[in-house]
Write an enzyme that holds these catalytic residues in place. Structure first.
Site, PDB file in Angstrom:
ATOM      1  N   GLU A  76       4.385  -5.326   8.522  1.00 29.65           N
ATOM      2  CA  GLU A  76       3.023  -5.101   7.994  1.00 29.65           C
ATOM      3  C   GLU A  76       2.425  -6.371   7.393  1.00 29.65           C
ATOM      4  O   GLU A  76       1.204  -6.497   7.279  1.00 29.65           O
ATOM      5  CB  GLU A  76       3.041  -4.001   6.925  1.00 29.65           C
ATOM      6  CG  GLU A  76       3.335  -2.614   7.474  1.00 29.65           C
ATOM      7  CD  GLU A  76       3.289  -1.506   6.411  1.00 29.65           C
ATOM      8  OE1 GLU A  76       3.215  -0.338   6.800  1.00 29.65           O
ATOM      9  OE2 GLU A  76       3.328  -1.813   5.200  1.00 29.65           O
TER      10      GLU A  76
ATOM     11  N   HIS B  93      10.268  -4.147   3.392  1.00 34.92           N
ATOM     12  CA  HIS B  93      10.728  -2.758   3.359  1.00 34.92           C
ATOM     13  C   HIS B  93      11.165  -2.306   4.743  1.00 34.92           C
ATOM     14  O   HIS B  93      10.662  -2.779   5.756  1.00 34.92           O
ATOM     15  CB  HIS B  93       9.699  -1.799   2.753  1.00 34.92           C
ATOM     16  CG  HIS B  93       8.376  -1.616   3.456  1.00 34.92           C
ATOM     17  ND1 HIS B  93       7.552  -2.646   3.842  1.00 34.92           N
ATOM     18  CD2 HIS B  93       7.709  -0.487   3.820  1.00 34.92           C
ATOM     19  CE1 HIS B  93       6.443  -2.162   4.388  1.00 34.92           C
ATOM     20  NE2 HIS B  93       6.515  -0.849   4.407  1.00 34.92           N
TER      21      HIS B  93
ATOM     22  N   HIS C 225       0.822  -1.212   0.000  1.00 37.06           N
ATOM     23  CA  HIS C 225       0.000   0.000   0.000  1.00 37.06           C
ATOM     24  C   HIS C 225       0.865   1.275   0.000  1.00 37.06           C
ATOM     25  O   HIS C 225       0.511   2.273   0.580  1.00 37.06           O
ATOM     26  CB  HIS C 225      -0.972  -0.017   1.191  1.00 37.06           C
ATOM     27  CG  HIS C 225      -0.294  -0.096   2.520  1.00 37.06           C
ATOM     28  ND1 HIS C 225      -0.821  -0.781   3.592  1.00 37.06           N
ATOM     29  CD2 HIS C 225       0.878   0.421   2.968  1.00 37.06           C
ATOM     30  CE1 HIS C 225      -0.001  -0.674   4.620  1.00 37.06           C
ATOM     31  NE2 HIS C 225       1.031   0.063   4.278  1.00 37.06           N
TER      32      HIS C 225
ATOM     33  N   HIS D   9      -0.945   4.439  10.001  1.00 31.66           N
ATOM     34  CA  HIS D   9       0.450   4.902  10.079  1.00 31.66           C
ATOM     35  C   HIS D   9       0.522   6.210  10.861  1.00 31.66           C
ATOM     36  O   HIS D   9       0.801   7.259  10.299  1.00 31.66           O
ATOM     37  CB  HIS D   9       1.022   5.123   8.680  1.00 31.66           C
ATOM     38  CG  HIS D   9       0.981   3.916   7.790  1.00 31.66           C
ATOM     39  ND1 HIS D   9      -0.176   3.478   7.164  1.00 31.66           N
ATOM     40  CD2 HIS D   9       1.956   3.051   7.417  1.00 31.66           C
ATOM     41  CE1 HIS D   9       0.105   2.407   6.440  1.00 31.66           C
ATOM     42  NE2 HIS D   9       1.392   2.127   6.577  1.00 31.66           N
TER      43      HIS D   9
HETATM   44  C1  DHB Z   1       6.383   3.302   2.088  1.00 32.35           C
HETATM   45  C2  DHB Z   1       5.745   2.074   2.254  1.00 32.35           C
HETATM   46  C3  DHB Z   1       4.748   1.913   3.207  1.00 32.35           C
HETATM   47  O1  DHB Z   1       4.105   0.733   3.436  1.00 32.35           O
HETATM   48  C4  DHB Z   1       4.372   2.982   3.991  1.00 32.35           C
HETATM   49  O2  DHB Z   1       3.378   2.791   4.882  1.00 32.35           O
HETATM   50  C5  DHB Z   1       5.000   4.212   3.852  1.00 32.35           C
HETATM   51  C6  DHB Z   1       5.996   4.371   2.898  1.00 32.35           C
HETATM   52  C7  DHB Z   1       7.425   3.507   1.055  1.00 32.35           C
HETATM   53  O3  DHB Z   1       7.908   2.524   0.466  1.00 32.35           O
HETATM   54  O4  DHB Z   1       7.801   4.657   0.775  1.00 32.35           O
HETATM   55 FE    FE Z   2       2.669   0.882   5.287  1.00 29.21          FE
END
Ligand code: DHB
Ligand code: FE
Length: 441
Positions: free
Chosen positions: A384, A337, A156, A203
């Site tokens: 997540e 990530h 997302h 978030h």
């Molecule tokens: C990014 C990915 C995420 O899941 C998020 O909540 C905020 C930023 C990103 O890759 O920039």
């Molecule tokens: Fe996220």
């Protein structure tokens, strides 16, 4: 019938002389209770006392509710959706005690009620469900007709939403990301459900440092798009499904999962970006959406196992909803990530793809992975992914009482691409209609 099964039947409605404050009552009494809450401020108490009618007219309450307040008729207030803990603020405003208020609802004078309490109080003898001539002998758990037809999983990433909003999806960087959603866009045109139960993580948007619910279900009628600092995304807010959400809360909480009920909140990219990816740019989302937020902001966060088992309970709850509707359960976030620190930019395609394989074929085994594995292998924000286990747990083949012949869902589409912003993008669509026609028929 087990106790927990009976509990889901709302037998509490038959306790004589008693109104339990549940989602139905809460919906009816929403503004009445919020009016009561306003009396927590001394300036509001003064204004209310100075002109009760004028103060009540500031609230979107029904005329009956206003009249019940003016009459200080607490029984009537409760019938109309008031809750005694809220209503007590009216009494407090006029210096009345809880004993005075309780007595006022019993048909006894203040002195007679006080005497009755001094004598040892009211006996439960003659005050049980069996003593209630109005008890409903046919009250039982609702017959389920709602169907979970599919589950969808997706990253997302906020930059994905921005690329769509700013018309940049054709750029070289973005093309391969969005190409991975074309198949789903086509498929969902013919498979749009009545409701999406959308599992995501907030978030630091709706919830700040004052309140951090582990699991929060949106039981309200509508939720607007948040301004996360860049201005709100130019996409529609969502319409909820309060009846289904309340039914799920009732069933899941009776299954011993603690949920926070959220009537009002804003929704962030965790929810809006997947909607944009699946449905494209629209004036209005083509279905209702129940938001379900999981805390992965502050540790401790729920385990994969807890999420998977919660998903099983959510699946059971949805399937017992007594309306003929179709529901999809979505899990969003991930894949690997890390947004913070010197390790930012961590990507682990081998681990991500193994996660996708296991999610399809052996989610119960996948649910055994602990937090440390997510953090080490998929980055601090890779956690997540636990939300995907909620969606997978809700599918028919994972039900606690699933018959062995319930088929696994079929994989409609799978996509994996690195990168979008800081993230490995993963996406999966699992169609569960075979389970409905074969296993559950
Ligand atoms: C990014 C990915 C995420 O899941 C998020 O909540 C905020 C930023 C990103 O890759 O920039
Ligand atoms: Fe996220």
């Amino acid at each position: 019938m087990t106790t927990s099964r009976m509990m889901r039947d709302k037998l509490y409605k038959d306790v004589p002389g008693t109104t339990l404050f549940d989602a139905e009552q809460s919906r009816m009494g929403y503004h009445l209770n919020q009016f009561c809450m306003s009396l927590m401020k001394p300036e509001n108490r003064e204004r209310f006392k100075a002109d009760q009618r004028a103060y009540l007219d500031e609230w979107p309450m029904t005329e009956e509710q206003k009249q019940a307040v003016l009459d200080f008729d607490l029984n009537r207030c409760i019938e109309l959706g008031g809750n005694i803990y809220f209503l007590s603020k009216i009494g407090a405003t006029f210096g009345k005690s809880f004993q005075y208020m309780a007595g006022s609802m019993t048909g006894l004078s203040e002195a007679a009620y006080r005497d009755m309490m001094v004598q040892g109080g009211r006996s439960p003898e003659g005050n049980r469900i069996k003593d209630n001539p109005d008890a409903d002998p046919d009250r039982h758990a609702p017959e389920g007709r709602a169907r979970i037809t599919a589950s969808i999983y997706s990253s997302h990433v906020p930059a994905v939403g921005a690329a769509m909003d700013l018309g940049r999806t054709e750029e070289d960087y973005w093309k391969p990301v969005f190409a991975g959603y074309e198949r789903t866009r086509e498929w969902i045109r013919d498979h749009t459900p009545d409701v999406v139960f959308l599992v995501y993580n907030d978030h630091a948007t709706a919830f700040d440092m004052t309140l951090i619910p582990t699991f929060a279900i949106g039981t309200g009628a509508a939720y607007p798009i948040a301004d996360e600092g860049y201005g709100p995304r130019p996409v529609p807010g969502i319409e909820g499904h309060p009846q289904l959400a309340a039914h799920i809360a009732q069933s899941v909480i009776q299954d011993d999962f603690d949920l926070t009920l959220v009537n009002e909140m804003v929704i962030d990219h965790g929810l809006s970006v997947p909607l944009s990816l699946m449905f494209g740019q629209v004036e209005r989302w083509p279905c209702k959406v129940i938001p379900f937020a999981v805390n992965v902001v502050q540790y401790p966060v729920p385990s994969g196992r807890r999420c998977y088992e919660l998903g099983q309970a959510i699946g059971r709850a949805i399937r017992s909803f007594p309306e003929d509707i179709t529901v999809q359960v979505w899990g969003t976030g991930g894949m690997s990530h890390q947004l913070q620190g010197r390790r930012a930019g961590l990507i682990n395609p081998e681990w991500d793809n193994a996660f996708l394989d296991l999610l399809v074929h052996d989610p119960a085994h996948l649910a055994e992975s602990d937090h440390l594995e997510y953090i080490e292998e998929a980055g601090s924000e890779g956690i997540e992914l636990v939300m995907w286990l909620i969606a997978r747990g809700a599918m028919a083949d994972q039900a606690i009482d699933a018959r062995p012949d319930v088929p696994a869902p079929s994989v409609v589409h799978r996509h994996y691409h690195v990168p979008a912003s800081n993230t490995a993008v993963g996406h999966l669509v699992l169609d569960d209609r075979a389970a409905l026609t074969e296993g559950e028929a």
